[in-house]
Write an enzyme that holds these catalytic residues in place. Structure first.
Site, PDB file in Angstrom:
ATOM      1  N   GLU A 186       0.895  -1.499   0.127  1.00 19.26           N
ATOM      2  CA  GLU A 186       0.024  -0.376   0.117  1.00 19.26           C
ATOM      3  C   GLU A 186       0.766   0.881  -0.146  1.00 19.26           C
ATOM      4  O   GLU A 186       0.367   2.887  -0.043  1.00 19.26           O
ATOM      5  CB  GLU A 186      -0.981   0.119   0.595  1.00 19.26           C
ATOM      6  N   HIS A 207      -3.127 -11.996   9.727  1.00 15.18           N
ATOM      7  CA  HIS A 207      -2.792 -11.216   9.631  1.00 15.18           C
ATOM      8  C   HIS A 207      -2.831 -10.214  11.397  1.00 15.18           C
ATOM      9  O   HIS A 207      -3.723 -11.312  11.913  1.00 15.18           O
ATOM     10  CB  HIS A 207      -4.312 -10.335   8.475  1.00 15.18           C
ATOM     11  N   CYS A 217      -3.571  -4.755   3.351  1.00 17.37           N
ATOM     12  CA  CYS A 217      -2.368  -5.565   3.628  1.00 17.37           C
ATOM     13  C   CYS A 217      -2.656  -7.394   2.989  1.00 17.37           C
ATOM     14  O   CYS A 217      -2.242  -7.726   3.792  1.00 17.37           O
ATOM     15  CB  CYS A 217      -2.786  -5.433   5.997  1.00 17.37           C
TER      16      CYS A 217
END
Lengths: 343, 387, 131
Positions: free
Chosen positions: A77, A232, A109
């Protein structure tokens, strides 16, 4: 042999800032984020240089000739250019041939794991010899925003192939769970991302849990079948909570939980966790991986560790790599991350 | 055919806010012609040294500009460029013109106008003397290239920062006696040591300054000088050598090989040895450069230049006076003019015109002009002309 | 930095690609069009330089040129690579006490000059001290 991971490399920038230092500056508490410090890229580093470092380490540690690479996907990103690919720079810096598929990925992400899926698909379709998926970020955060406690820098590079001698972890299955749920975003001319506070937590669990459930449903595995789970990690708490919801013992998450020591490395976050698991995994162990990208979606994987892992290991484990560090204060942090406007 | 310097002129060195590039060179050239006793129309050709006018004032085509401004059209006028050795190369090229028999009286000029731009822009312009694509690209600056030479010298021979500082102190002392010098300010070792680092171990007071200035010479063939009854200084030899632009490609970091080779050839041509030299004007763009120079020119053994400087062996009354003019360090360093200005000082010394800084019994002098970090070196040897 | 000029040098700046003369067995960095030792008798081939070497001199630049302001003060060194070729490079990510003549260094990939907001970004080699 089934397509899978044939090598990986992790690069964490040397600089660290302690969460307590950020708390000192803004005179407020980070609360229960479960993060003590985060990795900070130096001013001459960006998502591209981090990606190159990670991929170079993978090539060296797993003896992969860059000329074999036919596909490169860089997820981030914080791509250094809005237009002009990071992937082609990475390829040039590795010394690949010029016969390769390449594109930059962006899905908050989870852009790194999305690259992993594409490489896997290309490998299954026998369109490539070796594919390279990278998650790399120098995550941006507004000063005094809660994100500042965790937004960190790091990269992980994974090589995908199917050579019997090389595959260290087969990708048995992958799926994604995606919906339109804007919990975190950045408009083209905005310098820093915006987010929706606690709503992002809602989005995280909705997608992570549903992707995992979808995977279990379609593969027929039970949560207890996995030796490790990697999620994550936007903070130190969410992955543990996700494991609990899914009925996975928290100990199975620890090896792949780096966020407390390096922060949230965004596109690299899940992949660094997976790398850390592969640092110690034994043949025939099973790994569950679930990433999360705001906006929102999760990619889920079942990985089966092979015998090859016995003789194909990273030279330095992730938990070793992160020990090479240098602490900086908030002033140096804003200098390195170019947050001083008059510069 | 021997070559004789029959006239010399120089402007005050320093910040000439009121004077432009062309005014500076005209002033120096007129002084030189005047001192020779010749008339302008007797000059057959011009060789002008100038390093970076394109970047510093946006002007190229300096040769024609000089001839035009001096009212000397239509004689041939040629610019010589070899970074900071431009002046030395112009002088040597003018010697070739006379030795070839093509010309019998030529003018040599050197000029640079450096104060039109910011220090950063000037640094960028001077960076052109180094290897842009290989070294300047990576963040090298001129002080940093000499700092790399200094560090290697310190490592190999134990040269100290104080020894380097002693070069600056001595050159500032000499410049006090030179009315044309940029600085008239005595400094101490402590002043140098306390000045800020530019590129470690080089500090601000180890560096030559940014300077405006011009210098000029009139050269004549021996026959012409005799015919016209001109007095002056004979050029015994003027030799030039080249080395790699990139410092990293050099064989050694503790010498400037181009200096050593140009010097060897010059001594051979002149039929003398380093010990025959009574004084020298050397290229001290940084203090370490003077230490390297006095070793590479053979005045001191390799590695002993720092100690020799510290012990005063290079002062006006020392074993071999170095930079009686104040050198680039204190007289000033208008890059394209420097090589010619050194020759002007040699002329003054040998003609007994050096006033308070006059070196007694000076018979043979040497000038040493370097381009970049040593990619070009010119060594010229002078002797009083008996006629 | 003119884009075509930088682009032409990507192999050198990204990969340390240089030349090796098969006649005199000497390596050169960066690439040369002709061997300075053998000239036309030389046989130059393109090779990637070793990625490790030793510092043979170094400095710390306090007054930076344009494009390096935010990096200053930074370390600059001349490095002798394992095949004898030499390269000038910045030294990063290293403990200042370890930056010495003789120190072993390894190539890393970094941004070189600070980019402005609109131009291309220049990437290339820097080195770090390895223990």
């Amino acid at each position: 042999m089934q397509a899978g991971i044939i090598g990986y490399g992790v690069y964490i920038p040397r600089l660290r800032i302690k969460v307590s230092e950020i708390e000192r500056v803004w005179e407020k508490s980070a609360g229960g984020l479960g993060v003590t410090e985060k990795a900070v890229a130096a001013s001459d580093e960006d998502a591209c240089t981090l990606a190159v470092q990670a991929a170079r380490i993978a090539c060296e540690d797993f003896s992969i000739d860059p000329k074999r690479i036919n596909a490169i996907y860089v997820g981030s990103e914080s791509h250094p250019y809005a237009v002009n690919p990071t992937a082609s720079i990475v390829a040039e810096a590795l010394g690949t041939s010029h016969k390769y598929f390449a594109v930059d990925m962006e899905f908050a992400c989870k852009a790194g794991t999305a690259g992993l899926q594409v490489c896997y698909a290309l490998k299954k379709a026998k369109m490539i010899d070796v594919g390279l998926a990278i998650g790399s970020d120098t995550a941006q955060s507004k000063p005094n925003d809660p994100l500042e406690f965790t937004a960190a820098s790091g990269a992980a590079a994974f090589f995908i192939g199917d050579s019997k001698r090389e595959v260290i972890a087969e990708i048995e299955y992958t799926c994604s769970y995606t919906s339109d749920m804007p919990d975190f975003w950045r408009r083209p001319k905005a310098e820093f991302p915006e987010h929706t506070g606690r709503f992002t937590g809602e989005a995280y669990f909705k997608h992570v849990i549903n992707a995992a459930k979808l995977l279990l449903e379609e593969t027929g595995y039970k949560a207890s079948d996995f030796d490790y789970a990697v999620f994550h990690q936007p903070n130190g708490k969410f992955p543990i909570k996700a494991a609990k919801i899914l009925g996975i013992a928290p100990e199975k998450v620890k090896q792949g939980l780096l966020c407390p020591l390096i922060g949230n490395t965004y596109s690299a976050s899940t992949l660094i966790g997976l790398a850390s698991v592969l640092d110690v995994a034994k043949p025939n162990e099973k790994v569950l991986v679930v990433s999360y990208g705001s906006g929102a979606g999760s990619d889920a994987f079942v990985l089966n560790v092979t015998e090859n892992i016995e003789h194909r290991r990273a030279r330095k484990a992730v938990f070793e790599i992160i020990k090479e560090k240098e602490y900086i204060d908030y002033a140096l942090y804003v200098r390195h991350r170019r947050k001083i406007k008059s510069l | 055919m021997r070559v004789v310097v029959v006239g010399a002129g120089i402007t005050k060195f320093g910040e000439h806010w009121g004077k432009s590039f062309r005014e500076l060179i005209v002033e120096a050239a007129v002084k030189a012609i005047q001192s020779s006793g010749l008339r302008g129309e007797q000059i057959e050709a011009i060789y002008g040294g100038c390093m970076a006018s394109g970047r510093l004032i946006g002007q190229e085509h300096i040769g024609a500009l000089i001839a035009d401004q001096l009212g000397l059209n239509p004689i041939p006028s040629t610019r010589c460029e070899a970074a900071c050795a431009s002046g030395g190369v112009a002088l040597r090229t003018a010697c070739l013109a006379i030795k070839s028999g093509m010309h019998s009286i030529v003018a040599v000029g050197g000029v640079e106008k450096m104060t039109e731009l910011s220090t950063q822009a000037v640094s960028f312009a001077l960076g052109g003397a180094g290897d842009q694509e290989i070294e300047l690209f990576h963040g090298a600056t001129f002080p940093s290239l000499y700092a790399l030479l200094a560090r290697a010298h310190m490592h190999e021979f134990g040269t100290t920062e104080e020894q380097m500082a002693s070069v600056a102190v001595k050159n500032h002392a000499n410049a006090l006696l030179n009315p044309n010098a940029q600085f008239h300010k005595e400094i101490t070792i402590e002043d140098v040591m306390n000045s800020a680092y530019v590129a470690e171990p080089i500090k601000l007071l180890d560096c030559s300054p940014i300077t405006d200035g011009a210098a000029a010479l009139i050269l004549a063939s021996e026959d012409k000088a005799k015919e016209l009854g001109l007095k002056g200084v004979e050029i015994l030899a003027s030799e030039q050598a080249s080395d790699t632009l990139a410092l990293s490609s050099r064989e050694s970091l503790t010498e400037l090989k181009a200096t050593r080779i140009a010097a060897q050839k010059a001594y051979e041509k002149a039929g003398i040895r380093p010990s025959d030299i009574d004084f020298a004007e050397v290229h001290d763009c940084f203090t370490i450069a003077e230490i390297l120079a006095i070793e590479d020119l053979g005045f001191f053994k390799k590695g002993e230049g720092g100690l020799a400087s510290e012990k005063g062996k290079t002062s006006l009354k020392g074993k071999i006076p170095i930079n009686p003019s104040g050198g680039l360090k204190a007289k000033g360093h208008p890059v394209g003019a420097t090589g010619v200005a050194q020759a002007v000082e040699a002329y003054y010394q040998l003609m007994r015109l050096a006033e308070q800084r006059q070196i007694k019994n000076a018979r043979i002098g040497l000038t040493h002009n370097v381009g970049g970090s040593g990619a070009t070196a010119v060594v010229t040897i002078y002797k009083r002309f008996k006629g | 930095m003119p884009v075509p000029l930088n682009w032409r040098r990507f192999p050198e700046r990204y990969l340390l690609r240089g030349s090796y003369c098969e006649t005199c067995k000497q390596a050169f960095f960066p690439s040369r069009a002709i061997c300075p030792n053998c000239r036309r008798k030389g046989k130059l081939i393109s090779i990637e330089m070793p990625r490790t070497g030793r510092i043979i001199s170094y400095t710390r630049v306090h007054v930076p040129p344009e494009g390096f302001k935010n990096e200053a003060p930074y370390y600059l060194a001349i490095i002798e690579l394992e095949n004898g070729a030499k390269v000038l490079s910045q030294i990063v990510d290293s403990n200042p006490e370890k930056i010495k003549i003789g120190a072993r260094v390894k190539k890393v990939f970094r941004r070189i000059a600070e980019p402005d907001e609109y131009g291309t970004i220049t990437y290339g080699y820097k080195f770090k001290v390895i223990e």
